[in-house]
Design an enzyme around this catalytic site. Structure first.
Site, PDB file in Angstrom:
ATOM      1  N   GLY A 265     100.648   1.032 -50.039  1.00  0.00           N
ATOM      2  CA  GLY A 265     101.436   0.400 -51.087  1.00  0.00           C
ATOM      3  C   GLY A 265     100.754  -0.732 -51.827  1.00  0.00           C
ATOM      4  N   THR A 266      99.409  -0.696 -51.943  1.00  0.00           N
ATOM      5  CA  THR A 266      98.781  -1.777 -52.719  1.00  0.00           C
ATOM      6  C   THR A 266      99.140  -1.660 -54.201  1.00  0.00           C
ATOM      7  OG1 THR A 266      96.690  -0.588 -53.087  1.00  0.00           O
ATOM      8  CG2 THR A 266      96.838  -1.952 -51.098  1.00  0.00           C
ATOM      9  N   ASN A 267      99.355  -0.438 -54.665  1.00  0.00           N
ATOM     10  CA  ASN A 267      99.785  -0.296 -56.058  1.00  0.00           C
ATOM     11  C   ASN A 267     101.218  -0.782 -56.250  1.00  0.00           C
ATOM     12  OD1 ASN A 267      97.750   0.968 -57.996  1.00  0.00           O
ATOM     13  ND2 ASN A 267      97.474   2.170 -56.126  1.00  0.00           N
TER      14      ASN A 267
ATOM     15  N   MET B  76     102.186  10.970 -51.878  1.00  0.00           N
ATOM     16  CA  MET B  76     101.347  12.103 -51.515  1.00  0.00           C
ATOM     17  C   MET B  76     102.143  13.391 -51.303  1.00  0.00           C
ATOM     18  SD  MET B  76      98.493  10.685 -51.721  1.00  0.00           S
ATOM     19  CE  MET B  76      97.585   9.151 -51.493  1.00  0.00           C
TER      20      MET B  76
ATOM     21  N   LEU C 155     105.627  17.348 -56.539  1.00  0.00           N
ATOM     22  CA  LEU C 155     107.009  17.578 -56.978  1.00  0.00           C
ATOM     23  C   LEU C 155     107.060  18.842 -57.844  1.00  0.00           C
ATOM     24  CD1 LEU C 155     107.634  13.838 -57.852  1.00  0.00           C
ATOM     25  CD2 LEU C 155     108.745  15.091 -55.984  1.00  0.00           C
TER      26      LEU C 155
ATOM     27  N   ASN D 259     102.188   8.564 -62.907  1.00  0.00           N
ATOM     28  CA  ASN D 259     101.424   8.578 -61.646  1.00  0.00           C
ATOM     29  C   ASN D 259     100.090   7.891 -61.877  1.00  0.00           C
ATOM     30  OD1 ASN D 259     100.580   9.492 -58.968  1.00  0.00           O
ATOM     31  ND2 ASN D 259      99.292  10.992 -60.024  1.00  0.00           N
TER      32      ASN D 259
ATOM     33  N   HIS E 172      96.194   7.994 -60.645  1.00  0.00           N
ATOM     34  CA  HIS E 172      95.239   8.845 -59.924  1.00  0.00           C
ATOM     35  C   HIS E 172      93.881   8.141 -59.912  1.00  0.00           C
ATOM     36  CE1 HIS E 172      93.545  12.462 -58.258  1.00  0.00           C
ATOM     37  NE2 HIS E 172      92.533  12.295 -59.083  1.00  0.00           N
TER      38      HIS E 172
ATOM     39  N   GLU F 120     104.709  19.682 -64.198  1.00  0.00           N
ATOM     40  CA  GLU F 120     104.649  20.635 -63.082  1.00  0.00           C
ATOM     41  C   GLU F 120     103.217  20.929 -62.629  1.00  0.00           C
ATOM     42  OE1 GLU F 120     105.486  21.203 -66.159  1.00  0.00           O
ATOM     43  OE2 GLU F 120     104.271  22.893 -66.836  1.00  0.00           O
TER      44      GLU F 120
HETATM   45  C1  GAR Z   1      95.629   5.007 -54.566  1.00  0.00           C
HETATM   46  O1  GAR Z   1      94.243   4.942 -54.693  1.00  0.00           O
HETATM   47  C2  GAR Z   1      96.206   6.033 -55.515  1.00  0.00           C
HETATM   48  O2  GAR Z   1      95.545   6.083 -56.740  1.00  0.00           O
HETATM   49  C3  GAR Z   1      95.974   7.299 -54.733  1.00  0.00           C
HETATM   50  O3  GAR Z   1      96.258   6.951 -53.400  1.00  0.00           O
HETATM   51  C4  GAR Z   1      96.028   5.561 -53.185  1.00  0.00           C
HETATM   52  C5  GAR Z   1      97.281   4.922 -52.640  1.00  0.00           C
HETATM   53  O4  GAR Z   1      97.060   3.590 -52.270  1.00  0.00           O
HETATM   54  N1  GAR Z   1      96.806   8.355 -55.235  1.00  0.00           N
HETATM   55  C6  GAR Z   1      96.433   9.632 -55.277  1.00  0.00           C
HETATM   56  O5  GAR Z   1      95.383  10.024 -54.842  1.00  0.00           O
HETATM   57  C7  GAR Z   1      97.440  10.572 -55.910  1.00  0.00           C
HETATM   58  N2  GAR Z   1      96.829  11.838 -56.215  1.00  0.00           N
HETATM   59  P1  GAR Z   1      98.263   2.542 -52.137  1.00  0.00           P
HETATM   60  O6  GAR Z   1      99.311   3.144 -51.215  1.00  0.00           O
HETATM   61  O7  GAR Z   1      97.602   1.355 -51.511  1.00  0.00           O
HETATM   62  O8  GAR Z   1      98.800   2.259 -53.511  1.00  0.00           O
END
Ligand code: GAR
Length: 202
Positions: A13-15, A92, A95, A109, A111, A149
C-alpha cells in the site's frame, strides 16, 4: 463537494500512502478517499487505512467462490459507500469486462512500466522490473491508465520515465520507479479524474 474515491489494494500500500499524503498536502482536492478495499486480509495497506481513519473492507474471492460473486460483492460495497471513482493501487486481481464496463471512465490503475512495454497478463509487481532488466532497456517508468476489459489496455492518462542504472536489482529499480514516478503521477491522475467527475456532476 468532493468525488468519493475507493482505493483497491492487495499488499504494502505505498501507493495508497501516496494518495493519502496527496490528500493531506492538497494535491488531491477534488476527491476524498472514503474507502479502501483489499482482496487480502493480511495486506499492510489495511493498517495504513486504519491509521488514517479510513474505512476498509476485505473482499475474498476464495470465500465468495467465483469471479461473479467476488465482483457482485465489490459492487455492493461500492454502492453502499456511493463511490464515484476507483483507484487500483497495487490491486493484484483482474476485473472482468462486466465490472469495468459498469464503471467506464471511473477506474484508474498504476502500472510500473511504460505501457505498452512489460504489461498485460502476468506482468505485475516485481516481475515487471525483472523483465525490464532482463530485456536490457535503459529507460522504464510508470503509467496511469483507465481500466477496461483488457489487462493494462485502457487509455493512458499519465506516464513518467525513470532511468535504469548499472547494477540495478529488481528491488532497487522498483523503489526508484515508485519514488520517481508512481507516487507522483497516481495522485495527480486521481485529482484530474475527480475534477472531471465533479464537472460532469455540476
Ligand atoms: C506497485 O509498484 C504497482 O505499480 C504494482 O504493484 C506495486 C504495489 O505496491 N502494480 C502492478 O503491478 C499492477 N499490474 P504498493 O502496494 O506498495 O502500492
Amino acid at each position: 463537494m468532493k468525488a468519493k474515491i475507493a482505493v483497491f489494494v492487495s499488499g504494502g500500500g505505498t501507493n495508497l500512502q501516496a494518495l493519502i499524503d496527496a490528500q493531506k498536502s492538497g494535491v488531491i482536492e477534488s476527491g476524498e478517499i472514503v474507502l479502501v478495499v483489499s482482496n487480502s486480509a493480511s495486506a499492510y495497506a489495511l493498517e495504513r487505512a486504519a491509521n488514517h481513519g479510513i474505512k476498509s473492507e476485505v473482499v475474498l474471492k476464495k470465500e465468495l467462490g467465483s469471479q461473479e460473486a467476488f465482483e457482485a460483492r465489490l459492487v455492493e460495497v461500492l454502492e453502499e459507500n456511493q463511490i464515484d471513482m476507483i483507484v487500483l493501487a497495487g490491486f493484484m486481481s483482474i476485473l472482468s469486462g462486466d465490472f469495468t464496463g459498469r464503471y467506464d471512465g471511473r477506474i484508474i490503475n498504476v502500472h510500473p512500466s511504460l505501457i505498452p512495454s512489460f504489461c498485460g497478463k502476468g506482468f505485475y509487481g516485481l516481475k515487471v522490473h525483472e523483465e525490464a532488466l532482463k530485456y536490457g532497456v535503459k529507460v522504464t517508468g510508470a503509467t496511469v491508465h483507465f481500466v477496461n476489459e483488457i489487462p493494462d489496455g485502457g487509455q493512458i492518462i499519465m506516464q513518467k520515465a525513470v532511468e535504469i542504472q548499472d547494477g540495478d536489482t529488481p528491488e532497487v529499480l522498483q523503489k526508484r520507479v515508485m519514488e520517481q514516478a508512481e507516487w507522483i503521477i497516481l495522485p495527480q491522475s486521481a485529482e484530474k479524474i475527480c475534477r472531471e467527475i465533479l464537472r460532469e456532476k455540476n
